[in-house]
Design a protein around this motif. Structure first.
Motif, PDB file in Angstrom:
ATOM      1  N   THR A 127      59.203  84.423 -11.679  1.00  0.00           N
ATOM      2  CA  THR A 127      59.765  84.082 -10.373  1.00  0.00           C
ATOM      3  C   THR A 127      60.359  85.309  -9.705  1.00  0.00           C
ATOM      4  O   THR A 127      60.203  85.522  -8.494  1.00  0.00           O
ATOM      5  N   ARG A 128      61.071  86.139 -10.469  1.00  0.00           N
ATOM      6  CA  ARG A 128      61.639  87.373  -9.923  1.00  0.00           C
ATOM      7  C   ARG A 128      60.539  88.288  -9.372  1.00  0.00           C
ATOM      8  O   ARG A 128      60.647  88.859  -8.301  1.00  0.00           O
ATOM      9  N   MET A 129      59.453  88.408 -10.147  1.00  0.00           N
ATOM     10  CA  MET A 129      58.361  89.286  -9.725  1.00  0.00           C
ATOM     11  C   MET A 129      57.724  88.784  -8.436  1.00  0.00           C
ATOM     12  O   MET A 129      57.370  89.574  -7.555  1.00  0.00           O
ATOM     13  N   ALA A 130      57.577  87.459  -8.307  1.00  0.00           N
ATOM     14  CA  ALA A 130      57.024  86.892  -7.074  1.00  0.00           C
ATOM     15  C   ALA A 130      57.949  87.160  -5.894  1.00  0.00           C
ATOM     16  O   ALA A 130      57.495  87.444  -4.778  1.00  0.00           O
ATOM     17  N   ARG A 131      59.255  87.088  -6.120  1.00  0.00           N
ATOM     18  CA  ARG A 131      60.232  87.375  -5.065  1.00  0.00           C
ATOM     19  C   ARG A 131      60.137  88.832  -4.619  1.00  0.00           C
ATOM     20  O   ARG A 131      60.116  89.134  -3.428  1.00  0.00           O
ATOM     21  N   TYR A 132      60.089  89.760  -5.577  1.00  0.00           N
ATOM     22  CA  TYR A 132      60.017  91.178  -5.243  1.00  0.00           C
ATOM     23  C   TYR A 132      58.699  91.532  -4.566  1.00  0.00           C
ATOM     24  O   TYR A 132      58.663  92.387  -3.680  1.00  0.00           O
ATOM     25  N   GLY A 133      57.615  90.903  -5.003  1.00  0.00           N
ATOM     26  CA  GLY A 133      56.310  91.248  -4.461  1.00  0.00           C
ATOM     27  C   GLY A 133      55.981  90.583  -3.139  1.00  0.00           C
ATOM     28  O   GLY A 133      54.945  90.853  -2.543  1.00  0.00           O
ATOM     29  N   ALA A 134      56.889  89.715  -2.646  1.00  0.00           N
ATOM     30  CA  ALA A 134      56.592  88.911  -1.461  1.00  0.00           C
ATOM     31  C   ALA A 134      56.692  89.693  -0.160  1.00  0.00           C
ATOM     32  O   ALA A 134      56.054  89.345   0.827  1.00  0.00           O
ATOM     33  N   GLY A 135      57.520  90.740  -0.127  1.00  0.00           N
ATOM     34  CA  GLY A 135      57.788  91.397   1.149  1.00  0.00           C
ATOM     35  C   GLY A 135      58.517  90.443   2.070  1.00  0.00           C
ATOM     36  O   GLY A 135      59.474  89.787   1.685  1.00  0.00           O
ATOM     37  N   GLY A 136      58.046  90.343   3.293  1.00  0.00           N
ATOM     38  CA  GLY A 136      58.658  89.426   4.253  1.00  0.00           C
ATOM     39  C   GLY A 136      57.994  88.069   4.299  1.00  0.00           C
ATOM     40  O   GLY A 136      58.237  87.302   5.236  1.00  0.00           O
ATOM     41  N   ARG A 137      57.171  87.739   3.310  1.00  0.00           N
ATOM     42  CA  ARG A 137      56.394  86.493   3.329  1.00  0.00           C
ATOM     43  C   ARG A 137      56.743  85.657   2.098  1.00  0.00           C
ATOM     44  O   ARG A 137      55.907  85.366   1.250  1.00  0.00           O
ATOM     45  N   GLN A 138      58.010  85.260   2.033  1.00  0.00           N
ATOM     46  CA  GLN A 138      58.498  84.556   0.857  1.00  0.00           C
ATOM     47  C   GLN A 138      57.802  83.210   0.644  1.00  0.00           C
ATOM     48  O   GLN A 138      57.490  82.832  -0.485  1.00  0.00           O
ATOM     49  N   GLY A 139      57.582  82.480   1.728  1.00  0.00           N
ATOM     50  CA  GLY A 139      56.924  81.186   1.598  1.00  0.00           C
ATOM     51  C   GLY A 139      55.504  81.324   1.078  1.00  0.00           C
ATOM     52  O   GLY A 139      55.067  80.571   0.198  1.00  0.00           O
TER      53      GLY A 139
END
Length: 402
Positions: A127-139
């Motif tokens: 989950t942390r990695m997905a948050r960091y890799g999202a940039g400005g597109r969290q959804g």
């Protein structure tokens, strides 16, 4: 719609390759998990299990997969462990092989507990990695991550119908290949975490230097928000558990379907969930998390009330519509919680994948006891009222969403 770090220089880039690999890893993880409820009819017939024992299997799996996750999340918030998901897959691998050759109810419980522990280690850091890799597109990022998990969950009944039913319980061991594949993929994403987390931190520092400081919410706001979100998630998970654990039995009892036919109906239900979670994440980026939560938790109520009285065709149709709407909430709930506690991503991941996962197991045990005493069709009539909990969204604090 504003974001926590909205400036052009302060927004980290979106790492699509990492997000896709995380989604595929989530698919493999949840595929292996979904084999547990998918083989319930086989286990029930082989070991003469009642619905209480079926519920206890789910309870054991989900408590093992739930109670550890917040603890692991808090630990990795302080000291990130990028390769911990690989270790989690080792537990899942051992549990899957153990379940393939389990010869008693106790051995089944131990096996599903090992798979649950593997899940508890996997989710917080992923989950942390997905948050960091999202940039400005969290959804979008959470949608990709979640659609992988939902797709994996959907494939479980298909493999149960095509592989496990004809080849038997020992064929579960064949799916150890999925665990090995996931370990390779997660090793690659782990090697990228230091770079991506550094980019995320640098972007946050640049944003703060430009005057865009993330809002710190009052403890009361955080407490109310997390409580409401967790109750909403629990109601959603409890309703989903009525399907994951008992939908096949419901179809066989009410419509006299075969095990493979009922497994394919469960597959359709889970595919709708995969589509819903991706659409919900993308739409949430546009119209806001709070609106999506309103629509997805309370919205299915008319359909859930009709479902217990529908024929086979409309049961399938309503099942798809209900889960399509209900599944759209997850990404928004998770991101909303992260905005309340932006520096506790591991803890949030652990809470919302873990604690609610465990509470879903408690719901499954309760539903199993109800199914034994009242009948599985009555369980679905009672669960039809669970979306009413969506009214609690009114108390959800209004925050500056990211």
């Amino acid at each position: 719609m504003t974001t926590a770090y909205p400036s052009a220089t302060g927004r980290p880039k979106t790492h699509m390759a990492v997000l896709v690999i995380l989604g595929v890893s989530h698919l493999l993880n949840d595929l292996m998990q979904s084999l547990i409820p998918a083989v319930y009819p086989i286990l029930q017939e082989t070991y003469a299990l009642d619905f209480v024992q079926i519920g206890l299997i789910t309870l054991t799996f989900q408590l093992a997969g739930g109670l550890l996750q917040p603890v692991i999340g808090m630990v990795t918030d302080r000291r990130p462990a990028p390769y911990s998901p690989v270790m989690g897959m080792m537990f899942t691998l051992s549990g899957l092989v153990s379940l393939a050759y389990a010869q008693s109810f106790f051995a089944i419980l131990v096996s599903v507990a090992l798979i649950g522990i593997g899940s508890s280690i996997f989710h917080p850091e992923a989950t942390r990695m997905a948050r960091y890799g999202a940039g400005g597109r969290q959804g979008l990022a959470q949608g990709i991550f979640q659609v992988g998990g939902q797709a994996g969950g959907a494939l479980g009944p298909v493999f149960a119908a095509l592989v496990i039913v004809p080849w038997g319980q020992p064929s579960l061991a064949w799916f150890a290949v999925a665990a090995l594949m996931a370990m390779l993929l997660l090793g690659w994403t782990g090697s990228k975490q230091r770079q991506i987390s550094a980019e995320f931190s640098a972007a946050r520092s640049a944003s703060e230097a430009n005057g865009h400081v993330a809002i710190r919410h009052a403890p009361l706001t955080i407490g109310i928000g997390l409580f409401v979100l967790m109750v909403l998630m629990f109601s959603k998970n409890a309703y989903n558990e009525s399907f994951r654990s008992f939908y096949t039995f419901y179809l066989m009892d009410k419509f006299d379907l075969s095990i493979p036919a009922s497994q394919m109906m469960l597959f359709i239900f889970l595919v709708a969930s995969a589509v819903g979670v991706l659409v919900g994440g993308i739409v949430g980026d546009r119209i806001g998390r709070r609106r999506i939560i309103w629509i997805s938790v309370l919205g299915p109520l008319p359909l859930t009330l009709i479902l217990p009285f529908a024929d086979l065709f409309w049961t399938g149709t309503l099942t798809v519509l209900i889960n399509l709407i209900m599944a759209s909430a997850f990404a928004s709930i998770l991101i909303y919680a992260m905005e309340l506690l932006p520096k506790r991503i591991g803890l949030i991941g652990g809470l919302f994948y873990g604690l609610n996962f465990g509470l879903g197991g408690i719901a499954a045990a309760i539903l199993g006891a109800m199914a034994d005493s009242l009948g599985v069709q009555t369980v679905f009539q009672i669960c039809a009222f669970l979306p009413l909990v969506g009214l609690l969204t009114w108390f959800l604090p209004k925050i500056n969403e990211g």
